[in-house]
Structure formats: C-alpha cells, structure tokens
Design a protein around this motif. Structure first.
Motif, PDB file in Angstrom:
ATOM      1  N   SER A  94       0.831  -1.200   0.000  1.00  0.00           N
ATOM      2  CA  SER A  94       0.000   0.000   0.000  1.00  0.00           C
ATOM      3  C   SER A  94       0.867   1.252   0.000  1.00  0.00           C
ATOM      4  N   SER A  95       2.075   1.112   0.550  1.00  0.00           N
ATOM      5  CA  SER A  95       3.067   2.182   0.521  1.00  0.00           C
ATOM      6  C   SER A  95       4.435   1.539   0.657  1.00  0.00           C
ATOM      7  N   VAL A  96       5.446   2.238   0.198  1.00  0.00           N
ATOM      8  CA  VAL A  96       6.830   1.805   0.380  1.00  0.00           C
ATOM      9  C   VAL A  96       7.552   2.902   1.149  1.00  0.00           C
ATOM     10  N   VAL A  97       8.113   2.532   2.290  1.00  0.00           N
ATOM     11  CA  VAL A  97       8.902   3.471   3.090  1.00  0.00           C
ATOM     12  C   VAL A  97      10.364   3.224   2.755  1.00  0.00           C
ATOM     13  N   LEU A  98      10.980   4.170   2.073  1.00  0.00           N
ATOM     14  CA  LEU A  98      12.358   4.034   1.615  1.00  0.00           C
ATOM     15  C   LEU A  98      13.284   4.677   2.641  1.00  0.00           C
ATOM     16  N   HIS A  99      14.018   3.837   3.352  1.00  0.00           N
ATOM     17  CA  HIS A  99      14.943   4.337   4.379  1.00  0.00           C
ATOM     18  C   HIS A  99      16.280   4.682   3.727  1.00  0.00           C
ATOM     19  N   LEU A 100      16.684   5.945   3.882  1.00  0.00           N
ATOM     20  CA  LEU A 100      17.905   6.484   3.299  1.00  0.00           C
ATOM     21  C   LEU A 100      18.826   6.966   4.408  1.00  0.00           C
ATOM     22  N   LYS A 101      20.030   7.387   4.037  1.00  0.00           N
ATOM     23  CA  LYS A 101      20.960   7.936   5.019  1.00  0.00           C
ATOM     24  C   LYS A 101      20.696   9.426   5.207  1.00  0.00           C
ATOM     25  N   PRO A 102      20.781   9.926   6.436  1.00  0.00           N
ATOM     26  CA  PRO A 102      20.556  11.354   6.658  1.00  0.00           C
ATOM     27  C   PRO A 102      21.707  12.234   6.187  1.00  0.00           C
ATOM     28  N   TYR A 103      22.862  11.632   5.927  1.00  0.00           N
ATOM     29  CA  TYR A 103      24.013  12.372   5.388  1.00  0.00           C
ATOM     30  C   TYR A 103      24.939  11.359   4.709  1.00  0.00           C
ATOM     31  N   PRO A 104      25.902  11.804   3.915  1.00  0.00           N
ATOM     32  CA  PRO A 104      26.763  10.872   3.172  1.00  0.00           C
ATOM     33  C   PRO A 104      27.466   9.891   4.114  1.00  0.00           C
ATOM     34  N   TYR A 105      27.607   8.665   3.634  1.00  0.00           N
ATOM     35  CA  TYR A 105      28.055   7.576   4.500  1.00  0.00           C
ATOM     36  C   TYR A 105      28.552   6.451   3.602  1.00  0.00           C
ATOM     37  N   TYR A 106      29.667   5.841   3.943  1.00  0.00           N
ATOM     38  CA  TYR A 106      30.187   4.685   3.214  1.00  0.00           C
ATOM     39  C   TYR A 106      30.231   4.931   1.696  1.00  0.00           C
ATOM     40  N   VAL A 107      30.810   6.009   1.285  1.00  0.00           N
ATOM     41  CA  VAL A 107      31.090   6.381  -0.102  1.00  0.00           C
ATOM     42  C   VAL A 107      29.838   6.594  -0.939  1.00  0.00           C
ATOM     43  N   SER A 108      29.118   5.532  -1.239  1.00  0.00           N
ATOM     44  CA  SER A 108      28.015   5.661  -2.192  1.00  0.00           C
ATOM     45  C   SER A 108      26.651   5.409  -1.583  1.00  0.00           C
ATOM     46  N   ASP A 109      26.561   5.383  -0.263  1.00  0.00           N
ATOM     47  CA  ASP A 109      25.260   5.153   0.363  1.00  0.00           C
ATOM     48  C   ASP A 109      24.277   6.255  -0.002  1.00  0.00           C
ATOM     49  N   ALA A 110      23.029   5.865  -0.175  1.00  0.00           N
ATOM     50  CA  ALA A 110      22.015   6.759  -0.741  1.00  0.00           C
ATOM     51  C   ALA A 110      21.433   7.704   0.302  1.00  0.00           C
ATOM     52  N   THR A 111      21.425   8.992  -0.022  1.00  0.00           N
ATOM     53  CA  THR A 111      20.754  10.021   0.765  1.00  0.00           C
ATOM     54  C   THR A 111      19.479  10.437   0.038  1.00  0.00           C
ATOM     55  N   THR A 112      18.714  11.338   0.666  1.00  0.00           N
ATOM     56  CA  THR A 112      17.502  11.837   0.017  1.00  0.00           C
ATOM     57  C   THR A 112      17.841  12.520  -1.303  1.00  0.00           C
ATOM     58  N   ALA A 113      18.923  13.303  -1.320  1.00  0.00           N
ATOM     59  CA  ALA A 113      19.328  13.967  -2.563  1.00  0.00           C
ATOM     60  C   ALA A 113      19.616  12.951  -3.662  1.00  0.00           C
ATOM     61  N   ASP A 114      20.230  11.829  -3.293  1.00  0.00           N
ATOM     62  CA  ASP A 114      20.525  10.786  -4.276  1.00  0.00           C
ATOM     63  C   ASP A 114      19.242  10.147  -4.797  1.00  0.00           C
ATOM     64  N   ALA A 115      18.275   9.927  -3.907  1.00  0.00           N
ATOM     65  CA  ALA A 115      17.004   9.348  -4.342  1.00  0.00           C
ATOM     66  C   ALA A 115      16.292  10.265  -5.326  1.00  0.00           C
ATOM     67  N   LEU A 116      16.301  11.563  -5.055  1.00  0.00           N
ATOM     68  CA  LEU A 116      15.655  12.506  -5.976  1.00  0.00           C
ATOM     69  C   LEU A 116      16.380  12.542  -7.313  1.00  0.00           C
ATOM     70  N   ALA A 117      17.716  12.459  -7.284  1.00  0.00           N
ATOM     71  CA  ALA A 117      18.478  12.425  -8.538  1.00  0.00           C
ATOM     72  C   ALA A 117      18.143  11.180  -9.346  1.00  0.00           C
ATOM     73  N   CYS A 118      17.944  10.051  -8.661  1.00  0.00           N
ATOM     74  CA  CYS A 118      17.580   8.818  -9.357  1.00  0.00           C
ATOM     75  C   CYS A 118      16.185   8.917  -9.971  1.00  0.00           C
ATOM     76  N   LEU A 119      15.252   9.516  -9.258  1.00  0.00           N
ATOM     77  CA  LEU A 119      13.908   9.697  -9.815  1.00  0.00           C
ATOM     78  C   LEU A 119      13.962  10.582 -11.058  1.00  0.00           C
TER      79      LEU A 119
END
Length: 394
Positions: A228-253
């Motif tokens: 019914s919904s997907v809760v996408l848990h991201l990192k609150p700030y850059p972490y482990y080189v390529s871990d995804a933040t909110t900014a990265d998720a928006l760039a992917c969209l």
C-alpha cells in the motif's frame, strides 16, 4: 554470541579495509574536489591517523554530534588502534571523521557538500545506467518472470559499490555467480503476496545504479498491490562512499523520468507516489549508527514492526542485521535475526566475511572451490556471490 569482527588479524579483509581502502579513499576525495588549504590539511591529518600505527582521535566535546557518539561508544575506543576496535564501529567512525575533515557539518561554504558526489554523479550519468534502464523495455511478459527479473536486478545492483571498487577494481570483480548461495526468493514473494496490501520498508544501500533498480522494484510492489506504501529508508548524510541520501534518491527519480519509456513511466509514477504519500522517504539518524539493528531505538523498531515485510539491501545492512560477528556460516538466518520485530528479507551481494544461513553442503562446496591456498575464502568478499534470505519473524 560469536566474537565481533575486528581488523587485528594480519591479511584479514577488515584490516585491508582499514589500512588500505580508507587511506585510498581519503586521497581520492582530495583529488575529486578542490578543497582549500585548511580542508586539505584536515584530510592529511586523517590520513596520518589511519596509518597502521595511527590511533582514533578523541571527540571534540563541542562537536554537534559529540553526545550521540558518546552514546555510541566513542569514549571506549579513543586512543586505540583502528584495527583493535569492532570493525563496524571503526568503519562508521572513519566516515564521520572524513565528513568532519571536509567541513560537511561545520559552518562555512563547505557545509553540506557531499565529498562523494563527483563519483555518484559519474555513476548515475554513465553508459551502464543507460543500459540498465533500456533493459526495462525487454522485461518478460510473464508476471512471475517479471517479478524475478526485477528482484534479481535489485539484488545484483548491490554487486559493486564505489567503496568496494577502491580495493577490488573493476577488473577484479569477476563474473557474478548466478546460483545464489542462499535463496529464499519464493518465501519472500509468498510473504509479499499474502494478506493484502500493506506497508513495505525498503532499507536502501547504495545510490546511483543500485538505487535505480530498487526504485523500480518499489514501483512494481505498488503497482501490483503487494504494497500500500513503500517506506524508503535512506541515510541522513553521506556515508560509506556511495550510500544513498535523500538527494541521491531525488536524482535517481529524475534520471528514471528522463529515460526510455518503461523507465520514464516508473520514474513519473514514483514521483507522483512521493507527492501522494505512497513512496515515503525516511532518513533516521540510526541509519548511520555504528551499531547492529538489535540496538535500534523504539521509533525505528515501531516502523519495522508495522511493515508487511522489511527489505534490507546490501552488505552493510546485512552486517548490521545479523550483527557484525564471526557467526558459523550455518547459523540459521532466522536465529541471527530473531530480535527483529517483523518479517525481514536480506538482498545482498557478499563483500565482507559475515554470512549466515548456509547449508553445510553449500559451505563445504564454496570453501573447497576457493581459498584452497590457506587464505580467506574469497567467495565471502569478492562481490561475485549473492543471497536472498527471509525470516517470517515472531
């Protein structure tokens, strides 16, 4: 409980990360961005601190996150060799120190500037990303085969994150092994398809070429009524080189929405899902904690408890899920995750020593096929093997 993983052992994978990969990453960050002299001096100091004889620096008591890191164990480890403390803690604290060195959290013009952004942008704009999006035009027509294709795409997208490439190199990755070392895919799909639609938590790992298929999988779950919904848990700030933040998720969209028709359709639907609350972006502080999920705070536990299924992506999340310990590889996955508050699945390519849930026959075959020279069996760390594991919890 099995002992925690550390980098004490000569020639071990954790020791190589701490003493080789981390210094290489500091130098790479310094080359990628034209930091001013004070930031470059801080990077040089961190490079010295991460040498074989370097020690963990004391926390600045005035740092904005000093209280949190004191709770996370910093006073126990200050002044000790990086290789002598738990590997998960040492890695996490290294990335905290790297962000401090480049001024990510401090006042001034470098505040909030992701030191890994140049590499992330290059990955997302690359030809391999074009190929992955084009492949969506050729998905099978069978619903079951389409499900399997999208799950496998999400799984193998975790194969080679940017940090892993620092030590392995593209040429060292080898070919992926299509037979998974553990495969609970059928049980996972059964759980997702039962009981009607409900919220699904998807705990992301890497940005760019990995997050794209994760988002497409989320679109599939929403469109087929499994979620019914997907809760996408991201990192609150850059972490482990390529871990995804909110900014990265928006760039992917944005990248999806500008792709070929199938990719663009998914991207546009997901953008609408965000605005209408069906795709929820969440960035909990514990996502960057140097601790296992067994120590998660109550609000995060409640989030996972409310989910129909929680999908944990990637190697780091796996280590945090089962605990970064030297488990016997035949320890049941359900036993190692028995504390988890609901059904949980791990989608992971193997890039560290920790693994659970293997049959004795599989373990014997893997150990006999590699590592026969007496070195650590490379199937655990090479990124060429993968698993899908599921526990119904409760």
């Amino acid at each position: 409980m099995p002992p925690v993983v550390t980098g004490r052992a000569a020639g071990s994978f954790p020791r190589g990360v701490l003493l080789k990969r981390h210094p290489a990453l500091i130098e790479r960050v310094g080359r990628a961005t034209p930091y001013p002299p004070d930031r470059r001096a801080a990077l040089g100091e961190l490079l010295r601190d991460t040498s074989e004889t370097g020690r963990i620096a004391p926390l600045d008591p005035d740092a904005r996150d000093a209280g949190r890191w004191r709770e996370w164990g910093a006073p126990r480890y200050e002044g000790r060799l990086w290789t002598d403390v738990p590997f998960l803690w040492a890695e996490s604290f290294f990335y905290r120190e790297l962000l401090n060195a480049v001024g990510y959290f401090g006042p001034g013009p470098w505040r909030g500037i992701d030191p890994f952004a140049p590499s992330k942008r290059a990955e997302l704009a690359g030809a391999s990303t074009d190929s992955e999006m084009a492949a969506l035009e050729r998905l099978p027509t069978s619903e079951a085969e389409r499900d399997a294709a999208l799950l496998n795409s999400s799984l193998w997208g975790n194969r080679a994150d940017l940090g892993f490439r620092l030590s392995a190199g593209d040429a060292g990755l080898g070919e992926r092994v299509t037979g998974l070392v553990s495969d609970d895919s059928a049980r996972l799909w059964e759980a997702l398809g039962s009981g009607g639609a409900g919220p699904v938590c998807l705990v992301a790992d890497n940005a760019g070429p990995e997050l794209l298929p994760d988002l497409v999988l989320a679109d599939r779950l929403l469109r087929t009524g499994r979620a019914s919904s997907v809760v996408l848990h991201l990192k609150p700030y850059p972490y482990y080189v390529s871990d995804a933040t909110t900014a990265d998720a928006l760039a992917c969209l944005e990248r999806l929405s500008a792709g070929p028709p199938a990719a663009a359709g998914a991207g546009q639907r997901l953008r609408r899902d965000v605005t209408e609350g069906r795709l929820v972006l969440r960035a909990h502080p514990f996502s960057c904690a140097p601790l296992a999920y067994a120590e998660m705070p109550d609000d995060l536990r409640d989030d996972f408890a409310s989910a129909k299924v929680t999908l944990m992506k990637g190697d780091l999340n796996y280590r945090r899920l089962v605990g970064d310990r030297l488990w016997p590889a035949t320890t049941p996955f359900a036993e190692a995750t028995s504390y988890f508050p609901g059904p949980v699945a791990a989608l992971r390519t193997l890039k560290s020593d920790v693994v659970t849930g293997l049959t004795p026959q599989t373990l014997r075959r893997l150990d006999e096929s590699e590592g026969s020279d007496g070195s650590a069996a490379s199937w655990r760390t090479s990124g060429t093997h993968a698993l899908v594991q599921f526990s119904a919890g409760g």
